[in-house]
Design an enzyme around this catalytic site. Structure first.
Site, mmCIF file in Angstrom:
data_model
loop_
_atom_site.group_PDB
_atom_site.id
_atom_site.type_symbol
_atom_site.label_atom_id
_atom_site.label_comp_id
_atom_site.label_asym_id
_atom_site.label_seq_id
_atom_site.Cartn_x
_atom_site.Cartn_y
_atom_site.Cartn_z
ATOM 1 N N LEU A 177 30.783 33.065 19.885
ATOM 2 C CA LEU A 177 31.417 33.975 20.847
ATOM 3 C C LEU A 177 32.923 33.803 20.717
ATOM 4 O O LEU A 177 33.435 32.681 20.745
ATOM 5 C CB LEU A 177 30.979 33.624 22.283
ATOM 6 C CG LEU A 177 31.697 34.391 23.403
ATOM 7 C CD1 LEU A 177 31.311 35.871 23.401
ATOM 8 C CD2 LEU A 177 31.368 33.784 24.777
ATOM 9 N N HIS B 269 39.908 31.941 43.897
ATOM 10 C CA HIS B 269 40.178 31.765 42.463
ATOM 11 C C HIS B 269 39.319 30.622 41.886
ATOM 12 O O HIS B 269 38.855 30.706 40.747
ATOM 13 C CB HIS B 269 41.666 31.471 42.239
ATOM 14 C CG HIS B 269 42.561 32.636 42.576
ATOM 15 N ND1 HIS B 269 42.295 33.919 42.150
ATOM 16 C CD2 HIS B 269 43.709 32.719 43.305
ATOM 17 C CE1 HIS B 269 43.247 34.741 42.598
ATOM 18 N NE2 HIS B 269 44.112 34.033 43.308
ATOM 19 N N ASP C 276 38.608 40.992 39.090
ATOM 20 C CA ASP C 276 39.336 41.321 40.317
ATOM 21 C C ASP C 276 38.506 40.996 41.559
ATOM 22 O O ASP C 276 37.278 41.058 41.517
ATOM 23 C CB ASP C 276 39.688 42.817 40.274
ATOM 24 C CG ASP C 276 40.809 43.169 41.235
ATOM 25 O OD1 ASP C 276 41.429 42.258 41.817
ATOM 26 O OD2 ASP C 276 41.064 44.375 41.393
HETATM 27 C C1 FPP Z 1 42.371 38.914 40.575
HETATM 28 O O1 FPP Z 1 41.881 38.780 41.894
HETATM 29 C C2 FPP Z 1 42.276 37.641 39.885
HETATM 30 C C3 FPP Z 1 43.325 36.969 39.326
HETATM 31 C C4 FPP Z 1 44.712 37.453 39.335
HETATM 32 C C5 FPP Z 1 43.115 35.660 38.695
HETATM 33 C C6 FPP Z 1 41.911 35.531 37.818
HETATM 34 C C7 FPP Z 1 41.603 34.106 37.732
HETATM 35 C C8 FPP Z 1 40.391 33.538 37.775
HETATM 36 C C9 FPP Z 1 39.121 34.312 37.792
HETATM 37 C C10 FPP Z 1 40.321 32.081 37.845
HETATM 38 C C11 FPP Z 1 39.954 31.322 36.637
HETATM 39 C C12 FPP Z 1 40.160 31.921 35.328
HETATM 40 C C13 FPP Z 1 39.997 31.206 34.186
HETATM 41 C C14 FPP Z 1 40.185 31.859 32.867
HETATM 42 C C15 FPP Z 1 39.633 29.792 34.216
HETATM 43 P P1 FPP Z 1 42.869 39.038 43.075
HETATM 44 O O2 FPP Z 1 43.506 37.762 43.455
HETATM 45 O O3 FPP Z 1 43.832 40.127 42.717
HETATM 46 O O4 FPP Z 1 41.911 39.543 44.204
HETATM 47 P P2 FPP Z 1 42.269 40.567 45.368
HETATM 48 O O5 FPP Z 1 42.629 41.861 44.702
HETATM 49 O O6 FPP Z 1 40.998 40.644 46.135
HETATM 50 O O7 FPP Z 1 43.392 39.978 46.159
#
Ligand code: FPP
Length: 241
Positions: free
Chosen positions: A130, A36, A19
């Site tokens: 893993l 992201h 997150d």
């Molecule tokens: C939450 O942060 C994150 C996500 C919904 C996406 C997770 C994706 C990645 C880490 C990118 C790549 C992943 C892989 C497996 C290659 P948020 O957008 O909710 O953050 P915020 O709460 O600060 O808005």
């Protein structure tokens, strides 16, 4: 539950809610997708760190059943980031002995991404260093409903009786049927919620809510969390000896 090859005491399953990508980007006046992209870079780093620290199972929450509510451009951007990641990392994952699998409802994803997911799973199926599970279009309640439907269908077909339904049988019908339950869940960005991530499987997991946003999460922080986790006394509902 099937726990292949490794003996139980060697197993260390860490699950992560990645997150804070959006906040990381906002703090830098960048577009959310830049957060992201940096998050994807952290996934590479954390997979490497998990291999180094002998974590046997790593499960990452990449996209939830609720994330479709985000703007179309963010959803498309995330999907294209997942595809890019699978294409660019496939060989490295294979060479490093990482077994990749996906959990969640893939039927709602588009064909090119499903193909990449199937190919990556097939390509790394023999690996054992893993076990990396990526939750994509995953929601715990959705998974429980899908498992319940599978079990109901088996009862309807006369393959099992209602009396056969047990916690073990239920676990065996979840997407995670062949994975041990997570020992530890780490959620970054300081939010203290579980957000529908592995609710059945995490009944006895330890939780750590880490302040850093996911793009700032690194091996040193991860190592400290693991050291602290190893000193925790896990009781699984029993009393202290
Ligand atoms: C939450 O942060 C994150 C996500 C919904 C996406 C997770 C994706 C990645 C880490 C990118 C790549 C992943 C892989 C497996 C290659 P948020 O957008 O909710 O953050 P915020 O709460 O600060 O808005």
């Amino acid at each position: 539950m099937k726990i292949d090859k490794k003996i139980e005491s060697e197993i260390l399953h860490v699950a992560m809610v990645m997150d804070g990508n959006g906040r990381w980007a906002n703090e830098r006046a960048l577009a959310r997708l830049k957060g992201h992209a940096k998050g994807a870079d952290r996934v590479r780093h954390i997979v490497r760190a998990s291999l180094d620290m002998r974590v046997t199972h790593l499960t990452l929450f990449a996209f939830s059943t609720e994330n479709w509510k985000r703007s179309e451009s963010e959803v498309l951007g995330l999907m294209s980031l997942f595809k890019k990641f699978m294409k660019s990392e496939a060989k490295k994952l294979l060479i490093n002995g990482v077994k990749v699998r996906f959990i969640g409802d893939r039927s709602k994803l588009d064909d090119p991404i499903i193909k990449l997911m199937n190919d990556l799973e097939l390509m790394t199926v023999e690996n054992d260093n893993l076990h990396l599970s990526i939750a994509l279009n995953y929601g715990g309640r959705d998974e429980i409903v899908r498992a319940t439907k599978k079990i109901a269908e088996k009862v309807k077909l006369g393959q099992i009786n209602t009396d056969d339904i047990s916690a073990e049988l239920f676990s065996n019908n979840l997407d995670t049927f062949d994975l041990p339950d997570p020992d530890l869940v780490i959620r970054t960005s300081g939010e203290m919620r579980t957000s529908n991530f592995l609710p059945w499987q995490c009944a006895y997991s330890e939780y750590v809510f880490e302040q850093s946003n996911w793009p700032d999460f690194n091996k040193d922080i991860y190592q400290k969390i693991l050291n602290d986790f190893k000193n925790r006394e896990r009781r699984f509902g029993a009393v202290l000896k």
